[in-house]
Design an enzyme around this catalytic site. Structure first.
Site, PDB file in Angstrom:
ATOM      1  N   ASP A 121      -1.013   1.284  -4.561  1.00 39.59           N
ATOM      2  CA  ASP A 121      -1.248   0.072  -3.904  1.00 39.59           C
ATOM      3  C   ASP A 121      -1.571  -1.314  -4.816  1.00 39.59           C
ATOM      4  OD1 ASP A 121      -0.971   1.638  -1.879  1.00 39.59           O
ATOM      5  OD2 ASP A 121      -3.066   1.437  -0.918  1.00 39.59           O
TER       6      ASP A 121
ATOM      7  N   LYS B  71       3.135   2.945   2.858  1.00 39.52           N
ATOM      8  CA  LYS B  71       2.132   4.228   3.570  1.00 39.52           C
ATOM      9  C   LYS B  71       1.424   3.360   4.754  1.00 39.52           C
ATOM     10  CE  LYS B  71      -1.231   4.132   0.121  1.00 39.52           C
ATOM     11  NZ  LYS B  71      -2.318   3.315   0.948  1.00 39.52           N
TER      12      LYS B  71
ATOM     13  N   THR C 214      -7.760   0.841  -4.180  1.00 34.33           N
ATOM     14  CA  THR C 214      -8.997   0.876  -4.830  1.00 34.33           C
ATOM     15  C   THR C 214      -9.504   2.419  -5.108  1.00 34.33           C
ATOM     16  OG1 THR C 214     -10.347   0.766  -2.742  1.00 34.33           O
ATOM     17  CG2 THR C 214      -9.737  -1.228  -3.845  1.00 34.33           C
TER      18      THR C 214
ATOM     19  N   CYS D  74      -7.988   4.161  -1.360  1.00 33.53           N
ATOM     20  CA  CYS D  74      -6.989   4.631  -1.254  1.00 33.53           C
ATOM     21  C   CYS D  74      -6.340   5.687  -2.267  1.00 33.53           C
ATOM     22  CB  CYS D  74      -5.754   3.677  -1.265  1.00 33.53           C
ATOM     23  SG  CYS D  74      -5.706   2.640   0.323  1.00 33.53           S
TER      24      CYS D  74
HETATM   25  N1  TIU Z   1      -5.430   0.357  -1.200  1.00 28.38           N
HETATM   26  C1  TIU Z   1      -6.716   0.582  -0.678  1.00 28.38           C
HETATM   27  O1  TIU Z   1      -7.549   1.010  -1.302  1.00 28.38           O
HETATM   28  N2  TIU Z   1      -6.996  -0.204   0.480  1.00 28.38           N
HETATM   29  C2  TIU Z   1      -8.081  -0.563   1.009  1.00 28.38           C
HETATM   30  O2  TIU Z   1      -8.156  -1.309   2.196  1.00 28.38           O
HETATM   31  N3  TIU Z   1      -8.951  -0.819  -0.036  1.00 28.38           N
HETATM   32  C3  TIU Z   1     -10.146  -1.305   0.172  1.00 28.38           C
HETATM   33  O3  TIU Z   1     -11.093  -1.267  -0.662  1.00 28.38           O
HETATM   34  N4  TIU Z   1     -10.544  -2.022   1.227  1.00 28.38           N
END
Ligand code: TIU
Length: 221
Positions: free
Chosen positions: A24, A129, A158, A162
């Site tokens: 991500d 995803k 993060t 995720c």
């Molecule tokens: N990619 C991911 O971690 N999605 C999130 O929503 N992370 C947050 O920390 N909000």
């Protein structure tokens, strides 16, 4: 057997079974005006890892090893976005709303793109995803199986959302999981540290953690 110097102990590196998963690294999480910012986060923290993620990507590219990129995003009609996710809390913009980088967290919008510095190259696989975990409602598991992958190196954002969710999914599916500690970041430094501690505690209950240099040393060895 080659090993990577890792916590809580050496990672048993198998060159013919390993792949990189970059989670991500999208404009929606890294740039102002996207999904991460809409949740009230200071997104500037995440940019610092971009050069390190790039070094890791380039290491896997030079070694000719499989690379997977993921993007958290939803279909334009929001049919894959549960209300429980879209209506949670009081963000400044909800998933699907119009923002400065297009509709928030929607596939095909500029915000859902991977940042240009880390753009996928030809032959690399991009997995869209709808959830935090990359195995849920995607073909990732099948694609890894088809390629004989049994070990996964993780980077991206993060750490505690995720990345950790996907590592836990992968661990339950029998993969050896290694987190690149300086190629992942959180909006909350304490949560990043706690996630790494949780992953590696209890004899590596979820997996291993190592800095990018240690991983690249094994790849180049
Ligand atoms: N990619 C991911 O971690 N999605 C999130 O929503 N992370 C947050 O920390 N909000």
């Amino acid at each position: 057997m080659a090993e990577i110097d890792a916590a809580p102990f050496a990672f048993p590196f198998q060159r013919d079974q390993i792949a990189l998963v970059v989670i991500d690294m999208q404009r929606d999480f890294v740039e102002p005006g996207g999904f991460g910012a809409s949740l009230g986060n200071d997104v500037s923290l995440l940019g610092a890892i971009v050069p390190t993620v790039r070094r890791l990507l380039d290491g896997f590219r030079v070694a000719g090893l499989p690379i997977f990129h993921t993007r958290e995003c939803h279909l334009p009609d929001l049919s894959d976005c549960p209300d429980a996710k879209r209506m949670r809390g009081a963000p400044s913009l909800r998933i699907g709303d119009d923002g400065p980088m297009g509709r928030i967290l929607i596939a095909g919008e500029p915000g859902a793109d991977i940042i240009p510095e880390l753009a996928p190259q030809s032959g690399e696989i991009v997995i869209d995803k709808p959830g935090k975990g990359a195995f849920y409602a995607t073909d990732l598991g099948r694609m890894l199986e088809e390629r004989g992958v049994k070990q996964l190196v993780f980077a991206g954002v993060t750490t505690e959302v995720c990345v950790q969710t996907t590592m836990r999914e992968a661990n339950d599916r029998g993969y050896d999981c290694l987190l690149a500690t300086d190629a992942t970041e959180s909006y909350f430094p304490a949560f990043k540290a706690a996630a790494i501690a949780m992953i590696t505690a209890q004899g590596g209950i979820v997996g291993w953690a190592a800095p990018t240099d240690a991983i690249l040393e094994a790849l180049n060895g």
